[in-house]
Design an enzyme around this catalytic site. Structure first.
Site, mmCIF file in Angstrom:
data_model
loop_
_atom_site.group_PDB
_atom_site.id
_atom_site.type_symbol
_atom_site.label_atom_id
_atom_site.label_comp_id
_atom_site.label_asym_id
_atom_site.label_seq_id
_atom_site.Cartn_x
_atom_site.Cartn_y
_atom_site.Cartn_z
ATOM 1 N N SER A 151 0.863 -1.178 0.000
ATOM 2 C CA SER A 151 0.000 0.000 0.000
ATOM 3 C C SER A 151 0.899 1.227 0.000
ATOM 4 O O SER A 151 2.073 1.142 0.351
ATOM 5 C CB SER A 151 -0.858 -0.015 1.267
ATOM 6 O OG SER A 151 -1.466 1.237 1.508
ATOM 7 N N TYR A 164 -1.223 -0.482 10.581
ATOM 8 C CA TYR A 164 -1.391 -0.788 9.162
ATOM 9 C C TYR A 164 -0.129 -0.414 8.391
ATOM 10 O O TYR A 164 0.376 -1.201 7.584
ATOM 11 C CB TYR A 164 -2.610 -0.050 8.609
ATOM 12 C CG TYR A 164 -2.882 -0.356 7.160
ATOM 13 C CD1 TYR A 164 -3.372 -1.602 6.782
ATOM 14 C CD2 TYR A 164 -2.641 0.585 6.175
ATOM 15 C CE1 TYR A 164 -3.623 -1.890 5.449
ATOM 16 C CE2 TYR A 164 -2.890 0.305 4.839
ATOM 17 C CZ TYR A 164 -3.382 -0.942 4.483
ATOM 18 O OH TYR A 164 -3.616 -1.232 3.157
#
Length: 185
Positions: A151, A164
């Site tokens: 990501s 995350y």
């Protein structure tokens, strides 16, 4: 320096974790349109069956197979079984797309350690188990490709997404190290 071969989808066996939805499902559909055998894996059994129907519908006349294997990527034995079943499709594994992942956020001083651990287990250890389980077949056939989804959070820190971001940075670092180990680049 070893050469990285190009990938030809037609007739290839592609394993896609996180294949019941999102990016995993979209990639599985794209691979199917190119004639790849697709092995979808996800922890969500009902979603996996719906995804398989969608992937089959993309190219209903193609001879390529679409298989499903309910898999929790945090369970090493389940991931090994996934790869065993993928090999049963055509005797080889040509592409592994590791896209299973979750994302939760919140202020770090309130973020539960259990959620942090679960996110690391799915987002990073799931990829580790996936690569480690597929690599023996790829080494044996002397070919294969990995796509490890990360990501932008794996490049930039973001407030309230520390866990995350950490899990996605781990994926990037692992991917770079894996490429160096396998190809020397």
């Amino acid at each position: 320096m070893a050469e990285i071969a190009t990938f030809e989808p037609r007739g290839a066996v592609a394993v896609v974790t996180g294949g019941a939805s999102g990016i995993g499902l979209a990639l599985a559909r794209a691979l199917r349109t190119q004639g790849a055998h697709v092995v979808l894996a996800d922890i969500n059994a009902a979603g996996l069956q719906q995804a398989a129907e969608q992937v089959r519908a993309v190219a209903p006349l193609e001879a390529a197979q679409v298989a499903t294997v309910v898999t929790d990527v945090t369970d090493e034995a389940q991931v090994r079984e996934l790869m065993r079943q993928a090999l049963a499709v055509a005797g080889h594994i040509d592409l592994v797309v590791a896209s299973a992942g979750v994302g939760w956020g919140g202020p770090i001083d309130e973020f539960p350690a259990s959620q942090m651990q679960q996110m690391m287990n799915i987002n990073f250890m799931g990829i580790y188990h996936t690569v480690q389980s597929a690599l023996p077949a790829m080494r044996s056939q002397q070919s294969g490709h990995f796509v490890l989804l990360s990501s932008v959070a794996g490049k930039l820190g973001a407030a309230r997404l520390s866990g995350y971001c950490a899990s996605k940075w781990a994926v990037r670092g692992f991917g770079h190290a894996l490429r160096t180990e396998l190809y020397g680049t």
